[in-house]
Design a protein around this motif. Structure first.
Motif, PDB file in Angstrom:
ATOM      1  N   THR A   2       0.840  -1.189   0.000  1.00  0.00           N
ATOM      2  CA  THR A   2       0.000   0.000   0.000  1.00  0.00           C
ATOM      3  C   THR A   2       0.876   1.239   0.000  1.00  0.00           C
ATOM      4  O   THR A   2       1.997   1.237   0.512  1.00  0.00           O
ATOM      5  CB  THR A   2      -0.925   0.021   1.231  1.00  0.00           C
ATOM      6  N   LYS A   3       0.333   2.299  -0.587  1.00  0.00           N
ATOM      7  CA  LYS A   3       1.056   3.559  -0.569  1.00  0.00           C
ATOM      8  C   LYS A   3       0.068   4.691  -0.331  1.00  0.00           C
ATOM      9  O   LYS A   3      -1.096   4.605  -0.721  1.00  0.00           O
ATOM     10  CB  LYS A   3       1.833   3.766  -1.868  1.00  0.00           C
ATOM     11  N   PRO A   4       0.538   5.758   0.330  1.00  0.00           N
ATOM     12  CA  PRO A   4      -0.357   6.886   0.584  1.00  0.00           C
ATOM     13  C   PRO A   4      -0.726   7.585  -0.718  1.00  0.00           C
ATOM     14  O   PRO A   4       0.048   7.596  -1.676  1.00  0.00           O
ATOM     15  CB  PRO A   4       0.459   7.791   1.498  1.00  0.00           C
ATOM     16  N   CYS A   5      -1.897   8.154  -0.745  1.00  0.00           N
ATOM     17  CA  CYS A   5      -2.354   8.858  -1.936  1.00  0.00           C
ATOM     18  C   CYS A   5      -1.546  10.147  -2.102  1.00  0.00           C
ATOM     19  O   CYS A   5      -1.344  10.881  -1.129  1.00  0.00           O
ATOM     20  CB  CYS A   5      -3.844   9.166  -1.831  1.00  0.00           C
ATOM     21  N   LYS A  11      -5.229   9.093   3.137  1.00  0.00           N
ATOM     22  CA  LYS A  11      -5.774   7.767   2.826  1.00  0.00           C
ATOM     23  C   LYS A  11      -4.811   7.022   1.910  1.00  0.00           C
ATOM     24  O   LYS A  11      -3.915   7.610   1.308  1.00  0.00           O
ATOM     25  CB  LYS A  11      -7.122   7.900   2.121  1.00  0.00           C
ATOM     26  N   GLU A  12      -5.043   5.730   1.797  1.00  0.00           N
ATOM     27  CA  GLU A  12      -4.264   4.913   0.867  1.00  0.00           C
ATOM     28  C   GLU A  12      -4.683   5.262  -0.570  1.00  0.00           C
ATOM     29  O   GLU A  12      -5.858   5.529  -0.831  1.00  0.00           O
ATOM     30  CB  GLU A  12      -4.493   3.425   1.125  1.00  0.00           C
ATOM     31  N   HIS A  13      -3.726   5.242  -1.475  1.00  0.00           N
ATOM     32  CA  HIS A  13      -3.966   5.562  -2.880  1.00  0.00           C
ATOM     33  C   HIS A  13      -5.096   4.701  -3.452  1.00  0.00           C
ATOM     34  O   HIS A  13      -5.990   5.209  -4.139  1.00  0.00           O
ATOM     35  CB  HIS A  13      -2.669   5.356  -3.666  1.00  0.00           C
ATOM     36  N   GLU A  15      -7.578   3.457  -2.009  1.00  0.00           N
ATOM     37  CA  GLU A  15      -8.878   3.764  -1.401  1.00  0.00           C
ATOM     38  C   GLU A  15      -9.308   5.201  -1.655  1.00  0.00           C
ATOM     39  O   GLU A  15     -10.413   5.579  -1.287  1.00  0.00           O
ATOM     40  CB  GLU A  15      -8.818   3.525   0.112  1.00  0.00           C
ATOM     41  N   CYS A  16      -8.436   6.010  -2.223  1.00  0.00           N
ATOM     42  CA  CYS A  16      -8.711   7.442  -2.361  1.00  0.00           C
ATOM     43  C   CYS A  16      -8.913   7.819  -3.831  1.00  0.00           C
ATOM     44  O   CYS A  16     -10.031   7.769  -4.331  1.00  0.00           O
ATOM     45  CB  CYS A  16      -7.563   8.235  -1.725  1.00  0.00           C
ATOM     46  N   GLU A  18      -7.315   6.513  -6.732  1.00  0.00           N
ATOM     47  CA  GLU A  18      -7.217   5.490  -7.781  1.00  0.00           C
ATOM     48  C   GLU A  18      -8.584   5.027  -8.290  1.00  0.00           C
ATOM     49  O   GLU A  18      -8.787   4.944  -9.506  1.00  0.00           O
ATOM     50  CB  GLU A  18      -6.366   4.313  -7.317  1.00  0.00           C
TER      51      GLU A  18
END
Length: 162
Positions: A2-5, A11-13, A15-16, A18
């Motif tokens: 996982t990577k930050p947005c 939020k995670e990229h 979940e945000c 993408e």
């Protein structure tokens, strides 16, 4: 992994931004669309930047220039500085932002006040205008009766403060 947005939402990229960029879900607010557009620059998803425009704005879209800017800039962060309307129950909204980036090692900031509108139920970018950076005083504030900072030895009100 996982990577930050990149949009800075915390939020995670995945979940945000993408799902919005990929078309899996629509942007729920004007701010979410703004954040996804910034992320599209970071991720070099140029097609999305054209797709997320309001119909009347698409004719002026220069994909080549957008691609060049996305490719040459190192994107450093997004700050949302103001929003007006643009919520889930609105049809129009304004988002003011500052996007920090570097080109050839020089750090720059793109400040814009952007207008968004729902088109067929989806948020779209309409247009934006550049905004000036906020005035920030450098150094301490000088009182009227303080010594003048120019070094004259006079009170500020009798020297440079006139």
């Amino acid at each position: 992994m996982t990577k930050p947005c990149p949009c800075g939402s915390g939020k995670e990229h995945a979940e945000c931004c993408e799902p919005i960029i990929s078309g899996a879900k629509p942007a729920p607010t004007a701010e979410a669309l703004m954040r996804s557009r910034y992320t599209a620059y970071v991720d070099k998803r140029i097609e999305y930047l054209g797709e997320s425009l309001a119909p009347e704005t698409r004719k002026d879209h220069d994909e080549k220039s957008v691609r060049e800017w996305a490719d040459t800039a190192e994107w450093l962060g997004l700050e949302i500085t103001d929003t007006e309307a643009g919520g889930e129950g609105d049809d129009e909204g304004v988002v003011e932002f500052a996007a920090k980036y570097a080109v050839d090692g020089q750090e720059l900031t793109h400040r814009e006040r952007s207008r968004f509108r729902r088109v067929d139920g989806l948020w779209r970018y309409v247009d934006g205008e550049m905004v000036s950076p906020p005035n920030v005083r450098k150094g301490p504030r000088v009182g009227r009766n303080d010594p003048c900072p120019c070094g004259s030895g006079k009170k500020y009100k009798k020297c440079c403060g006139r």
